[in-house]
Design an enzyme around this catalytic site. Structure first.
Site, PDB file in Angstrom:
ATOM      1  N   HIS A 284      -3.842   6.518   1.960  1.00  0.00           N
ATOM      2  CA  HIS A 284      -4.181   5.181   1.474  1.00  0.00           C
ATOM      3  C   HIS A 284      -5.606   4.861   1.905  1.00  0.00           C
ATOM      4  O   HIS A 284      -5.992   5.092   3.062  1.00  0.00           O
ATOM      5  CB  HIS A 284      -3.197   4.160   2.040  1.00  0.00           C
TER       6      HIS A 284
ATOM      7  N   CYS B  68       0.807  -1.220   0.000  1.00  0.00           N
ATOM      8  CA  CYS B  68       0.000   0.000   0.000  1.00  0.00           C
ATOM      9  C   CYS B  68       0.845   1.277   0.000  1.00  0.00           C
ATOM     10  O   CYS B  68       0.322   2.363  -0.260  1.00  0.00           O
ATOM     11  CB  CYS B  68      -0.945  -0.002   1.189  1.00  0.00           C
TER      12      CYS B  68
ATOM     13  N   ASN C 128     -10.461  -1.211  -0.865  1.00  0.00           N
ATOM     14  CA  ASN C 128      -9.020  -1.049  -0.662  1.00  0.00           C
ATOM     15  C   ASN C 128      -8.297  -1.704  -1.835  1.00  0.00           C
ATOM     16  O   ASN C 128      -8.378  -2.914  -2.025  1.00  0.00           O
ATOM     17  CB  ASN C 128      -8.627  -1.715   0.665  1.00  0.00           C
TER      18      ASN C 128
END
Length: 345
Positions: A270, A136, A301
């Protein structure tokens, strides 16, 4: 006995002086591109195997739907769409790309890289091409490298992509992470600028929490008979680390760039969890004038793709943000992190 060792001056005088290359003084992000999985997956489609509810997922994560790619679509396919979009938006020819960086944890093979295949597909050959395995935080890592490449003369234009097909790594019965994940790719072009467009990067890692986000088994264990490896996480460990430790990193990035929270036009963390995003904003003391990216609500995500995808959507929905400052921060498996302030294209 005679000392035959040459003096330092003699040694230097007999050695050729290596030529050095200098690039551009400043860099910036010139344009973004995006590709989102074509299948809309609502919470209701996932709650059965994890014995949960739409309300529980919304309250804990903020996710209403997530986008996933269909069978036969790989991370490189998503990356190609995003790359072509970004190159066109930057008004460049693919041959002008000197380096291709792809951050991904979902390459279908250990080698060769997604980046090398992508460079060939889009016509950027013989650009240098390699993958970044920083989950990420990978996109922020890529921006840091692209910035240094343009400044050092390695390349005039660098293509940075976060591309993931995380649905390939999902165990539908896993309550820790399965319902969070989506598929997509976000691309950015970094090139020369007549003003500073990318601030100093604050990045690092914390290997003491190496097992907080990862796979359920190694490939060798799988070959020996273990179930196919899928993703999982220690949710509370990750949440506490993200909320308390990553806020410190975000503050460092602001300080390194010489700006205050009130100077920001946007905040693009993020897209891990809406509660983390909201707590981030609170801890940083962001004023209401700062637009906060919440792409997670409809995208899920997407790991390395989440920051460029969220930024792409922000600029699409709020074109007035163009030219403003955005604080972006990525954090995830490793555990790794990276943050910088950038000027939005």
């Amino acid at each position: 006995m005679t000392d035959a060792t040459p003096t330092p001056d003699a040694s230097r005088s007999s050695r050729p002086v290596l030529a050095q290359r200098r690039g551009h003084e400043f860099t910036r992000i010139l344009a973004f591109g995006a590709a989102r999985g074509e299948i809309v997956v609502p919470n209701e489609d996932l709650i059965g195997p994890i014995d949960s509810s739409d309300e529980w997922i919304r309250q804990r994560t903020g996710i209403i739907t997530r986008m996933r790619a269909g069978e036969g679509v790989d991370a490189v396919d998503l990356a190609e769409i995003a790359a072509r979009d970004a190159i066109a938006n930057a008004g460049l020819d693919p041959a002008q790309i000197g380096v291709v960086l792809v951050s991904t944890v979902t390459n279908t093979v250990a080698t060769p890289s997604v980046a090398s295949l992508l460079a060939e597909r889009i016509g950027a050959t013989p650009a240098a091409a390699y993958d970044i395995s920083a989950a990420c935080a990978g996109y922020a890592y890529g921006i840091a490298q692209a910035d240094s490449f343009v400044k050092s003369g390695v390349a005039d234009h660098v293509l940075v992509i976060g591309a993931e097909k995380l649905s390939d790594l999902v165990d539908p019965t896993d309550r820790s992470i399965s319902f969070l994940l989506g598929d997509g790719a976000g691309a950015a072009i970094v090139g020369p600028s007549d003003f500073p467009g990318i601030g100093p990067t604050i990045w690092g890692s914390d290997g003491s929490k190496w097992d907080a986000i990862g796979m359920t088994a190694t490939y060798n264990e799988w070959a020996a008979g273990a179930p196919r490896p899928t993703m999982r996480q220690a949710g509370q460990t990750v949440f506490r680390w993200a909320v308390w430790e990553m806020v410190k990193v975000a503050r460092e990035a602001l300080e390194a760039a010489g700006v205050q929270p009130a100077d920001l036009a946007a905040f693009v963390p993020h897209q891990a969890n809406i509660r983390i995003i909201d707590e981030f904003a609170k801890q940083l003391g962001l004023p209401e004038s700062v637009t906060i990216a919440r792409d997670i609500t409809t995208m899920g995500n997407t790991s390395a793709a989440s920051i460029p995808l969220a930024t792409h959507r922000l600029l699409d929905e709020h074109p007035d943000l163009s030219g403003g400052l955005a604080l972006q921060i990525g954090f995830g498996a490793g555990l790794v992190f990276g943050a910088q302030v950038v000027v939005l294209p």
